[in-house]
Design a protein around this motif. Structure first.
Motif, PDB file in Angstrom:
ATOM      1  N   VAL A 164      38.679  34.363  39.698  1.00  0.00           N
ATOM      2  CA  VAL A 164      39.499  35.292  38.920  1.00  0.00           C
ATOM      3  C   VAL A 164      39.945  36.436  39.824  1.00  0.00           C
ATOM      4  O   VAL A 164      39.120  37.048  40.512  1.00  0.00           O
ATOM      5  N   GLY A 165      41.243  36.718  39.825  1.00  0.00           N
ATOM      6  CA  GLY A 165      41.766  37.813  40.636  1.00  0.00           C
ATOM      7  C   GLY A 165      42.703  38.688  39.831  1.00  0.00           C
ATOM      8  O   GLY A 165      43.305  38.244  38.853  1.00  0.00           O
ATOM      9  N   LEU A 166      42.804  39.945  40.236  1.00  0.00           N
ATOM     10  CA  LEU A 166      43.687  40.888  39.553  1.00  0.00           C
ATOM     11  C   LEU A 166      44.578  41.581  40.567  1.00  0.00           C
ATOM     12  O   LEU A 166      44.139  41.928  41.671  1.00  0.00           O
ATOM     13  N   ALA A 167      45.847  41.777  40.185  1.00  0.00           N
ATOM     14  CA  ALA A 167      46.770  42.553  41.008  1.00  0.00           C
ATOM     15  C   ALA A 167      47.312  43.696  40.162  1.00  0.00           C
ATOM     16  O   ALA A 167      47.722  43.490  39.019  1.00  0.00           O
ATOM     17  N   CYS A 168      47.264  44.903  40.715  1.00  0.00           N
ATOM     18  CA  CYS A 168      47.800  46.061  40.000  1.00  0.00           C
ATOM     19  C   CYS A 168      48.870  46.713  40.866  1.00  0.00           C
ATOM     20  O   CYS A 168      48.593  47.185  41.963  1.00  0.00           O
ATOM     21  N   ASN A 169      50.099  46.703  40.357  1.00  0.00           N
ATOM     22  CA  ASN A 169      51.258  47.174  41.116  1.00  0.00           C
ATOM     23  C   ASN A 169      51.783  48.436  40.425  1.00  0.00           C
ATOM     24  O   ASN A 169      52.091  48.418  39.240  1.00  0.00           O
TER      25      ASN A 169
END
Ligand SMILES: [Zn+2]
Lengths: 127, 383
Positions: free
Chosen positions: B361-366
């Motif tokens: 599980v990975g998260l990207a916050c832009n």
């Protein structure tokens, strides 16, 4: 020239003004002039990498005006501006002083559209 | 409809001779090749780009790219959400597939910036601010300086904790051949570098960068048929905070990060404890703390402890910015959010090479502006 904050019928105060209150969405129907009030420095920075037409270094501060005397819902309203000196600390009391031109609009991105906004305003001067 | 990512690519980030059209087509071509998909399969094309008109005097980049890649007559659109244009592109691409409007969507983000002086580039980016702020010469770095001072003073955090973010992300960038900087730095170097926006110094800021990145999206059904490995977009959220930064209730809370991550977690049925890897928008070192707190990994005022304890390092409990982050990888505005997605994809499908961590599980916050617009994406490895 005034330093105009906007207020809505529900007593929310914002600087700058907006057509609708950011808090509740009602139209802002009154303004409050902050220019003859004192404020307290919340935080500040001295910026040494400034864009074309901006003084270098450029010390900026976010300050908080006490508007609790207005009997509004909000007791404080914040504003951002240049500081008259590079010698400032969080918690300092400041007062707004009028400046005719905060940056040179003849250079930089808005040189051809400088009429789209005004360029005078208030700096924060430690009391 | 479940949405899968079946291909990803990025160009070398840094100072490039190529102009915007060439950068975009390079990443776009490589992405299609990576997935083994031909241009005529592409039904939607999104181009994340903040300011090709202001930087280069070229507009309509989505049309230029569609023609250059041979994806005609695909629906094409340019997505501008300032620094979060890339994340917004992921959102658009996800929507296009989830809605059934497109079976195969290519997203390419890019920006060409380094031909401008630092002052000019700073001015273009600062033009996102309210006119009452702009006339004071406020810049995005100066917002970072004011916020960092407030954070350090209020939470009694050591100045060194910010330097540790830069040191960590530079370390990670060494293993990324596409990063602008592949050079380790130490805490001392960061703490003694020139002041840019007091108390922040040169190494607290990402560089100005040229580059492009791309991702290819399709339905989960089709991905299972045509892709050897793929990842799934299991949750995504987007939110907008105040235009005027000082009008926020709490200067250390990025409301857009909080709202968008809650939305993404809810859609995915996951929470911060489920994350194995994260890419955060470290345009300024202080933003890594605000995002760790905003996405619920740390309580308010405590994220600096994670940096001091090494918890966000590659071998820590939650590796953050294994790509090197914006800090060492570089920040070509419209490309950055897509490049975050590329890193998460590569981590989930096991293609991250020397940067590989164990991740399902990975998260990207832009983050766009100074937290003005935020997109958070949660991705999972396919079963
Ligand atoms: Zn109101």
């Amino acid at each position: 020239m005034t330093l105009a904050a906007g207020s809505c019928p529900n007593g929310h105060v914002s600087y700058p003004t907006h057509p609708r209150c950011p808090e509740c969405g009602e139209p802002q129907d009154e303004t409050v002039d902050l220019s003859d009030r004192t404020a307290e420095v919340v935080t500040w920075t001295t910026s040494t990498a400034t864009p074309p037409g901006v003084r270098e270094p450029n010390t900026l501060a976010i300050v908080e005006f006490d508007v609790s005397d207005l009997d509004a819902e909000d007791e404080f309203v914040r504003a951002l501006g240049q500081v008259t000196t590079d010698d400032v600390e969080s918690g300092d009391a400041v007062e707004p002083v009028y400046v005719e031109e905060l940056r040179d609009p003849d250079v930089g991105l808005k040189r051809e559209t400088q009429a789209s906004q005004d360029w005078d305003g208030y700096r924060w001067d430690p009391v | 409809m479940g949405v899968a990512v079946i291909g990803a690519s990025m160009t070398k980030f840094g100072q490039r001779d190529a102009w915007i059209q060439e950068l975009l087509s390079q990443a776009g071509e490589e992405c299609l090749d990576d997935a083994g998909v031909t241009p005529d399969d592409v039904e939607h094309l999104y181009v994340s780009n903040m300011a090709s008109g202001e930087f280069q005097g070229q507009t309509g980049v989505m049309n230029a790219l569609a023609h250059d890649l041979g994806v005609l007559p695909a629906y094409s659109e340019r997505v501008d959400q300032t620094s979060s244009s890339g994340g917004a592109g992921i959102y658009e691409a996800w929507q296009s597939v989830a809605s059934g409007a497109s079976d195969m969507t290519l997203l390419v983000g890019g920006e060409k910036m380094t031909h401008k002086t630092t002052g000019q580039a700073t001015d273009i980016i600062a033009s996102i601010t309210h006119p009452t702020e702009y006339k004071h010469g406020v810049t995005l770095p100066s917002f970072a300086g004011m916020t960092a001072r407030h954070y350090l003073e209020r939470f009694d955090a050591p100045r060194e904790s910010l330097a540790r973010v830069a040191v960590k992300n530079h370390r990670n960038g060494v293993d990324n051949p596409n990063a602008q900087f592949q050079k380790e730095i130490d805490v001392e170097t960061a703490l003694e570098s020139p002041i840019i926006a007091d108390p922040l110094r040169l190494y607290d800021f990402c560089p100005i960068t040229d580059g492009s990145a791309a991702m290819l999206f399709t339905t989960e059904e089709r991905a299972a048929e045509i892709a050897d490995e793929y990842a799934v977009v299991s949750g995504i959220g987007g939110a907008t905070d105040t235009h005027v930064v000082h009008e926020r209730d709490d200067p250390t809370v990025m409301g857009g990060v909080v709202e968008s991550s809650e939305e993404a977690y809810e859609m995915a049925g996951l929470g911060p404890d489920d994350l194995d890897v994260a890419e955060l928008h470290d345009m300024f070192t202080i933003l890594e703390f605000l995002q760790l707190e905003g996405i619920g990994v740390a309580d308010q005022g405590t994220a600096w402890e994670l940096a001091m304890d090494g918890e966000t390092a590659k071998d820590g409990s939650l590796p953050v910015n294994t790509s090197g982050g914006l800090k060492s990888k570089g920040h070509p505005l419209g490309a950055s959010g897509v490049a975050q997605g590329v890193e998460i994809y590569e981590q989930l499908v096991g293609e991250a090479g020397p940067r590989q961590v164990e991740a399902d599980v990975g998260l990207a916050c832009n983050v766009g502006g100074f937290g003005n617009c935020v997109i958070t994406t949660v991705m999972e490895a396919a079963e």
